[in-house]
Design a protein around this motif. Structure first.
Motif, PDB file in Angstrom:
ATOM      1  N   ASP A 251       0.827  -1.210   0.000  1.00 37.47           N
ATOM      2  CA  ASP A 251       0.000   0.000   0.000  1.00 37.47           C
ATOM      3  C   ASP A 251       0.859   1.256   0.000  1.00 37.47           C
ATOM      4  O   ASP A 251       0.586   2.217  -0.737  1.00 37.47           O
ATOM      5  CB  ASP A 251      -0.937   0.001   1.208  1.00 37.47           C
ATOM      6  CG  ASP A 251      -2.057  -1.023   1.077  1.00 37.47           C
ATOM      7  OD1 ASP A 251      -2.234  -1.548  -0.038  1.00 37.47           O
ATOM      8  OD2 ASP A 251      -2.736  -1.298   2.091  1.00 37.47           O
ATOM      9  N   GLU A 252       1.900   1.274   0.817  1.00 39.80           N
ATOM     10  CA  GLU A 252       2.773   2.451   0.876  1.00 39.80           C
ATOM     11  C   GLU A 252       3.599   2.571  -0.398  1.00 39.80           C
ATOM     12  O   GLU A 252       3.839   3.682  -0.899  1.00 39.80           O
ATOM     13  CB  GLU A 252       3.688   2.373   2.100  1.00 39.80           C
ATOM     14  CG  GLU A 252       4.599   3.578   2.293  1.00 39.80           C
ATOM     15  CD  GLU A 252       3.880   4.859   2.642  1.00 39.80           C
ATOM     16  OE1 GLU A 252       4.562   5.885   2.842  1.00 39.80           O
ATOM     17  OE2 GLU A 252       2.630   4.860   2.735  1.00 39.80           O
ATOM     18  N   ARG A 255       1.423   4.196  -2.917  1.00 42.94           N
ATOM     19  CA  ARG A 255       1.255   5.629  -2.632  1.00 42.94           C
ATOM     20  C   ARG A 255       2.475   6.426  -3.087  1.00 42.94           C
ATOM     21  O   ARG A 255       2.346   7.467  -3.756  1.00 42.94           O
ATOM     22  CB  ARG A 255       1.017   5.844  -1.133  1.00 42.94           C
ATOM     23  CG  ARG A 255       0.671   7.290  -0.769  1.00 42.94           C
ATOM     24  CD  ARG A 255       0.491   7.436   0.726  1.00 42.94           C
ATOM     25  NE  ARG A 255       1.755   7.428   1.433  1.00 42.94           N
ATOM     26  CZ  ARG A 255       2.549   8.502   1.587  1.00 42.94           C
ATOM     27  NH1 ARG A 255       2.203   9.671   1.050  1.00 42.94           N
ATOM     28  NH2 ARG A 255       3.678   8.408   2.261  1.00 42.94           N
ATOM     29  N   GLU A 279       3.736  -9.516  -4.023  1.00 48.26           N
ATOM     30  CA  GLU A 279       3.527  -8.107  -3.693  1.00 48.26           C
ATOM     31  C   GLU A 279       4.142  -7.192  -4.757  1.00 48.26           C
ATOM     32  O   GLU A 279       3.610  -6.117  -5.053  1.00 48.26           O
ATOM     33  CB  GLU A 279       4.113  -7.795  -2.313  1.00 48.26           C
ATOM     34  CG  GLU A 279       3.356  -8.430  -1.154  1.00 48.26           C
ATOM     35  CD  GLU A 279       3.811  -9.858  -0.846  1.00 48.26           C
ATOM     36  OE1 GLU A 279       4.564 -10.450  -1.666  1.00 48.26           O
ATOM     37  OE2 GLU A 279       3.418 -10.384   0.224  1.00 48.26           O
ATOM     38  N   GLN A 282       1.658  -7.087  -7.388  1.00 45.21           N
ATOM     39  CA  GLN A 282       0.542  -6.239  -6.963  1.00 45.21           C
ATOM     40  C   GLN A 282       0.848  -4.764  -7.213  1.00 45.21           C
ATOM     41  O   GLN A 282       0.009  -4.016  -7.730  1.00 45.21           O
ATOM     42  CB  GLN A 282       0.265  -6.473  -5.475  1.00 45.21           C
ATOM     43  CG  GLN A 282      -0.865  -5.638  -4.907  1.00 45.21           C
ATOM     44  CD  GLN A 282      -1.016  -5.846  -3.400  1.00 45.21           C
ATOM     45  OE1 GLN A 282      -0.497  -6.804  -2.824  1.00 45.21           O
ATOM     46  NE2 GLN A 282      -1.733  -4.934  -2.756  1.00 45.21           N
TER      47      GLN A 282
END
Length: 419
Positions: A251-252, A255, A279, A282
Motif C-alpha cells: 500500500d505504501e 502511494r 507483492e 501487486q
C-alpha cells in the motif's frame, strides 16, 4: 527522453480448459492466468557463448585467487600458457574467499572451459553448492567467470561482448547513482547535482525510503519532499529513476509510486522487499511507472516467474550477485522475448563498471542508461581502445580481446595466492 511503461495490462482470462496441462496462477486482484513458459524455457536451453573459433580444448591447468590487502584477483592459466585475469567484487570477496578456494577452485582445474555453460550446471551441484545459493556462491563464481571470459576472448581475439553475441552498443550512456539516505532532501539534491556535473550524465537514480525499513523514511519526510524537488532541480529533460531498496509494504509502495508518476519518473526500483514476489506484482499492476528489480535475485527460475507474470518491466540482474554474464544474459533474453528492458545492477568497486559495459554491449534490449558509481582509479591499468572516461555521460566500450584492459604487472605481483 522520458520512457513510459508501454505494455497493456492483461485482462483476466476466460474459462480455462483443465486438460491443457499448463499451471494456473491467480493474481492479487483476482485475475486468473494460464501460464505457458514454453517460450522462456526455449531461451533457457539456448547457448549464450559463441566459441566456434576455438577448435582445440582449453584446459585449465591452474585457477588462482590472489590477494593484496583487500583487493582480489582471479588468474586462470592453460597448459599452453594462455592466461585470463579478473578483479573480484572486493566488498564481498573479503568475506567469501573460502567458498572460492574450497568449493569452486578444485572443481574447475583440469576442465575444458569451452564447455563453460555445462560446467556452470555441474559446479552448482558439486559438493552440494546449491545449498550456498545467493551471493555466497555466485559472487565467487562470477569472479572466476570473468577471468575465464578474459582467457577465451584473448584466445579467440574477441572482446567479452563478442563472446556473448553480437555487439549492439559500442558506447554505454550512464546514469549517475547516488545514495544520500540520512541527509535532508535539500542536502541530498545538492550532492546529487554535484555528482551529475562530474559525469555530465543525462540520467540519475537516487534512494527513497529507509532500505528494508517497513515504511520508515530516513530522515522522516525526506522522500515526499525529495521526489518533486529532484524533478524541479533537473528539469523535464532529465531521466530520473528512484530506488527504495524494499522499503515499503504494498500500500505504501503504491502511494509513493503515484507521487513518482505525478513527477514523471522513469522507473521505480524494488518498491517492496526483493523476495516479496506476489507483492511486487501487486504494485506493478497498480502503477504506470515501470517497476525495476532483480539486483538481489539468485534464482533463474524466479526471474522466469517475474518476467512471465509481468511483475517487472525492467530486469536488473547483478552480474556479480547472479553468478556472471552468461546467466545474466539468459535473463536479458527472457526479458527481450516479453518486450522488457534489461538494465543490470552494478556492484561498486573492482572493475564492475568495465564488466557491466561489456555485458550491456551485447544486450539488444538494454535500457537507455546504465548504472555508474565511479571509475576505480586505484587499479593501475591501461586500455588501448577506450579512455574509460565519461564524456557527456557516455563511456566507450573497450574492443580489445577479452576484457580489453592490461593491469600493471607490478601491481599483480604484489598479490599473494590465497590457499
Amino acid at each position: 527522453m522520458n520512457r513510459r511503461r508501454d505494455f497493456i495490462k492483461k485482462t483476466a482470462l476466460g474459462a480455462l480448459i483443465p486438460t491443457t496441462g499448463l499451471p494456473l496462477y491467480k493474481t492479487g486482484q483476482g485475475k486468473i492466468r494460464q501460464t505457458d513458459y514454453s517460450e522462456l524455457d526455449r531461451i533457457l536451453e539456448e547457448p549464450v557463448l559463441d566459441l566456434s573459433a576455438l577448435k582445440e580444448p582449453v584446459i585449465l591447468e591452474s585457477v588462482e585467487l590472489l590477494r593484496f590487502e583487500d583487493n582480489f584477483l582471479c588468474r586462470v592459466r592453460t597448459k599452453d600458457g594462455a592466461e585470463g585475469l579478473s578483479v573480484g567484487n572486493n566488498f564481498q570477496m573479503v568475506h567469501l574467499y573460502p567458498i572460492f578456494t574450497n568449493r569452486i577452485q578444485p572443481f574447475f582445474i583440469g576442465k575444458d572451459v569451452r564447455n563453460w555453460e555445462q560446467l556452470l550446471e555441474e559446479v552448482y551441484v558439486y559438493q552440494s553448492n546449491y545449498k550456498l545459493q545467493n551471493l555466497a556462491f555466485w559472487v565467487p563464481l562470477a569472479t572466476l567467470e570473468f577471468a575465464v571470459l578474459d582467457l577465451l576472448g584473448k584466445l579467440s581475439q574477441k572482446s567479452i561482448g563478442n563472446l556473448l553475441g553480437d555487439v549492439y552498443h559500442s558506447e554505454v550512456a550512464v546514469y549517475q547513482a547516488n545514495n544520500y539516505r540520512g541527509k535532508s532532501a535539500l542536502e541530498s539534491v545538492e550532492r546529487i547535482r554535484q555528482n551529475v556535473e562530474e559525469t555530465q550524465a543525462r540520467a540519475l537514480k537516487f534512494k527513497v525510503g529507509g532500505r528494508m525499513s517497513k515504511n520508515a523514511d530516513y530522515p522522516p519526510g525526506r522522500t515526499e519532499e525529495l521526489i518533486p524537488l529532484v524533478r524541479k532541480t533537473f528539469g523535464d529533460d532529465m531521466v530520473i529513476y528512484a530506488d527504495s531498496n524494499g522499503s515499503y509494504t504494498p500500500d505504501e509502495a503504491i502511494r509513493i509510486g503515484r507521487l513518482m508518476e505525478a513527477y514523471r519518473y522513469d522507473f521505480y526500483e524494488e518498491p517492496v522487499p526483493f523476495d516479496w514476489y506476489e507483492e511486487t506484482l501487486q504494485v506493478a499492476e497498480a502503477l504506470n511507472v515501470p517497476i525495476a528489480g532483480g539486483e538481489q535475485e539468485a534464482s533463474m527460475h524466479t526471474f522466469r516467474w517475474l518476467i512471465q507474470h509481468d511483475a517487472l518491466q525492467i530486469v536488473q540482474p547483478d552480474i556479480y550477485y547472479f553468478g556472471g554474464m552468461v546467466r545474466s544474459m539468459k535473463v536479458a533474453k527472457m526479458a527481450a522475448a516479453k518486450g522488457k528492458e534489461c538494465t543490470p545492477h552494478i556492484s561498486g568497486g573492482g572493475l564492475g563498471y568495465l564488466y557491466m559495459m561489456h555485458f550491456v554491449s551485447a544486450v539488444p534490449n538494454a535500457g537507455p542508461y546504465h548504472e555508474f558509481k565511479g571509475f576505480n582509479n586505484e587499479l593501475p591499468l591501461e586500455c588501448p581502445t577506450s579512455p574509460l572516461t565519461s564524456e557527456g555521460g557516455v563511456v566507450k566500450v573497450p574492443t580489445g580481446p577479452g576484457s580489453g584492459v592490461i593491469i600493471d604487472p607490478d601491481f599483480i605481483n604484489k598479490h599473494k595466492e590465497v590457499v
